[in-house]
Design an enzyme around this catalytic site. Structure first.
Site, PDB file in Angstrom:
ATOM      1  N   SER A  50      70.140  58.017  53.001  1.00  0.00           N
ATOM      2  CA  SER A  50      69.934  58.383  51.611  1.00  0.00           C
ATOM      3  C   SER A  50      70.183  59.957  51.571  1.00  0.00           C
ATOM      4  O   SER A  50      69.497  60.662  52.045  1.00  0.00           O
ATOM      5  CB  SER A  50      68.500  57.861  51.233  1.00  0.00           C
ATOM      6  N   HIS A  71      73.871  55.314  47.466  1.00  0.00           N
ATOM      7  CA  HIS A  71      74.186  54.446  48.867  1.00  0.00           C
ATOM      8  C   HIS A  71      75.770  53.922  48.673  1.00  0.00           C
ATOM      9  O   HIS A  71      76.378  53.284  49.371  1.00  0.00           O
ATOM     10  CB  HIS A  71      73.412  53.366  48.867  1.00  0.00           C
ATOM     11  N   HIS A 121      70.531  47.793  52.693  1.00  0.00           N
ATOM     12  CA  HIS A 121      69.107  47.703  53.072  1.00  0.00           C
ATOM     13  C   HIS A 121      68.827  46.051  53.165  1.00  0.00           C
ATOM     14  O   HIS A 121      69.047  45.303  52.370  1.00  0.00           O
ATOM     15  CB  HIS A 121      68.130  48.355  52.353  1.00  0.00           C
ATOM     16  N   TYR A 130      66.175  44.896  52.037  1.00  0.00           N
ATOM     17  CA  TYR A 130      65.430  44.387  51.005  1.00  0.00           C
ATOM     18  C   TYR A 130      66.258  43.878  49.810  1.00  0.00           C
ATOM     19  O   TYR A 130      65.984  43.306  48.973  1.00  0.00           O
ATOM     20  CB  TYR A 130      64.462  45.240  50.469  1.00  0.00           C
ATOM     21  N   GLU A 131      67.854  44.355  50.103  1.00  0.00           N
ATOM     22  CA  GLU A 131      68.575  43.715  48.911  1.00  0.00           C
ATOM     23  C   GLU A 131      68.907  42.330  49.185  1.00  0.00           C
ATOM     24  O   GLU A 131      69.256  41.720  48.135  1.00  0.00           O
ATOM     25  CB  GLU A 131      69.864  44.695  49.186  1.00  0.00           C
ATOM     26  N   ALA A 148      66.518  58.665  55.548  1.00  0.00           N
ATOM     27  CA  ALA A 148      65.419  59.522  54.810  1.00  0.00           C
ATOM     28  C   ALA A 148      64.350  58.985  55.053  1.00  0.00           C
ATOM     29  O   ALA A 148      64.316  57.367  55.113  1.00  0.00           O
ATOM     30  CB  ALA A 148      65.715  59.485  53.338  1.00  0.00           C
ATOM     31  N   MET A 205      62.853  52.060  55.735  1.00  0.00           N
ATOM     32  CA  MET A 205      63.271  50.874  55.532  1.00  0.00           C
ATOM     33  C   MET A 205      64.927  50.312  56.172  1.00  0.00           C
ATOM     34  O   MET A 205      65.492  49.465  55.715  1.00  0.00           O
ATOM     35  CB  MET A 205      63.421  50.663  53.865  1.00  0.00           C
ATOM     36  N   SER A 206      65.135  51.133  57.342  1.00  0.00           N
ATOM     37  CA  SER A 206      66.398  51.060  57.804  1.00  0.00           C
ATOM     38  C   SER A 206      66.406  51.307  59.206  1.00  0.00           C
ATOM     39  O   SER A 206      65.126  51.316  59.808  1.00  0.00           O
ATOM     40  CB  SER A 206      67.481  51.807  56.969  1.00  0.00           C
ATOM     41  N   ASN A 215      59.705  63.225  52.373  1.00  0.00           N
ATOM     42  CA  ASN A 215      58.346  63.183  51.804  1.00  0.00           C
ATOM     43  C   ASN A 215      57.594  62.826  52.581  1.00  0.00           C
ATOM     44  O   ASN A 215      57.799  62.151  53.528  1.00  0.00           O
ATOM     45  CB  ASN A 215      58.440  62.098  50.386  1.00  0.00           C
ATOM     46  N   HIS A 266      61.993  58.034  44.367  1.00  0.00           N
ATOM     47  CA  HIS A 266      63.362  58.069  44.924  1.00  0.00           C
ATOM     48  C   HIS A 266      63.962  59.398  44.505  1.00  0.00           C
ATOM     49  O   HIS A 266      64.635  60.136  45.577  1.00  0.00           O
ATOM     50  CB  HIS A 266      64.397  57.120  44.584  1.00  0.00           C
TER      51      HIS A 266
HETATM   52  N1  HPA Z   1      58.367  55.109  52.827  1.00  0.00           N
HETATM   53  C1  HPA Z   1      59.437  54.370  53.194  1.00  0.00           C
HETATM   54  N2  HPA Z   1      60.842  54.615  53.306  1.00  0.00           N
HETATM   55  C2  HPA Z   1      61.122  55.798  52.689  1.00  0.00           C
HETATM   56  C3  HPA Z   1      60.009  56.727  52.159  1.00  0.00           C
HETATM   57  C4  HPA Z   1      58.563  56.325  52.465  1.00  0.00           C
HETATM   58  O1  HPA Z   1      57.876  57.208  52.401  1.00  0.00           O
HETATM   59  N3  HPA Z   1      60.768  57.963  51.898  1.00  0.00           N
HETATM   60  C5  HPA Z   1      62.117  57.812  52.298  1.00  0.00           C
HETATM   61  N4  HPA Z   1      62.383  56.421  52.751  1.00  0.00           N
END
Ligand code: HPA
Length: 274
Positions: free
Chosen positions: A28, A59, A86, A88-89, A116, A213-214, A237, A249
């Site tokens: 990302s 993406h 991902h 979750y899609e 990310a 998530m990847s 983050n 996001h």
């Molecule tokens: N959690 C899950 N996935 C993420 C995060 C997060 O804080 N930041 C970027 N992808």
């Protein structure tokens, strides 16, 4: 190899002259790395028969074939995946690892997978670049379930999925070029929601340094296909409960944007050493 997959491969092989040696998956907000490539062939993933594509903002799916050229140096042939699907899609992990199977089928022997991620380790900051030393799979999913595995004796490969030699080399490259990096354990969750503060406390107790998530299914699939694997997380983050600010996001893409110079320099210098 099933027919649909073979059609994807036929489509791509008809468009390239040189086989890729190194595959790069861009996470990302980290897609700009692709702009550094020379002699490119750019293929939108929507053009490739049966190729899964993402609907998530940031993406946009493209495959870019090319090389890096810098100060008289030329890298090995690259296949770069900009944007990923991902779990979750679709909840279909085979769609998630499709690009890795493509890279392996086209002949790539090494993979750099990036993402990310949220920072769990309190010694990290947003903007930290973390080499993935190991992972925790919190999803219960595995791309090798039900597949004809390629490890020895019909079992999946069991030795370290992330290649220790690549990690060692990458850390030396970072040091040599004065790029600050950390190293840690990446925890894979399904999403699509960010974690609760309690989940983050649990992951911290289990030894996770970052969450996202990847990447883990790609690592598992690549390793099982015999590729050497290096993983890099951009901590965009601090995870829920670690940071006082609410996650978005927007923050993820903003931070990725802020560190993209260091990120691209790091990835480029690593590629020149591979
Ligand atoms: N959690 C899950 N996935 C993420 C995060 C997060 O804080 N930041 C970027 N992808």
């Amino acid at each position: 190899m099933d027919n649909q997959f073979q059609e994807s491969i036929n489509y791509l092989t008809a468009r390239i002259k040189v086989k890729p040696a190194i595959a790069i998956v861009l996470g990302s907000g980290l897609g700009e790395f692709a702009q550094l490539l020379s002699d490119t062939i750019v293929i939108p993933t929507t053009d490739i028969p049966h190729y899964p594509h993402s609907t998530v903002q940031g993406h946009a799916g493209k495959i870019i074939f090319g090389t890096l050229e810098n100060a008289g140096r030329r890298s090995a042939q690259l296949i770069v995946f900009q944007g990923r699907v991902h779990l979750y899609e679709s909840n279909d992990v085979q769609k998630v690892v499709y690009p890795i199977r493509v890279a392996a089928a086209l002949g790539a022997g090494q993979l750099i997978v990036t993402n990310a991620a949220g920072g769990i380790n309190r010694l990290f900051d947003s903007g930290t670049l973390m080499f993935i030393r190991d992972y925790i799979n919190m999803t219960g999913e595995n791309p090798l379930i039900g597949s004809t595995v390629s490890g020895t004796n019909g079992y999946p490969r069991t030795e370290a999925a992330l290649t220790p030699d690549l990690l060692k080399m990458a850390k030396l490259v970072a040091l040599k070029h004065g790029i600050a990096t950390k190293e840690g354990v990446y925890c894979w969750t399904k999403g699509p929601t960010y974690e609760s503060a309690s989940e983050i406390r649990m992951m911290a107790a289990l030894g996770a340094d970052a969450v996202g998530m990847s990447t883990v299914p790609e690592i598992i699939c690549a390793h099982n296909s015999g590729l050497k694997v290096l993983g890099i997380s951009c901590i965009t983050n601090m995870a829920t409960g670690i940071s006082p600010t609410k996650l978005s996001h927007g923050e993820v893409t903003e931070t990725a944007n802020r560190v993209k110079n260091d990120f691209t320099r790091l990835v480029s210098e690593i590629i020149f050493e591979m």
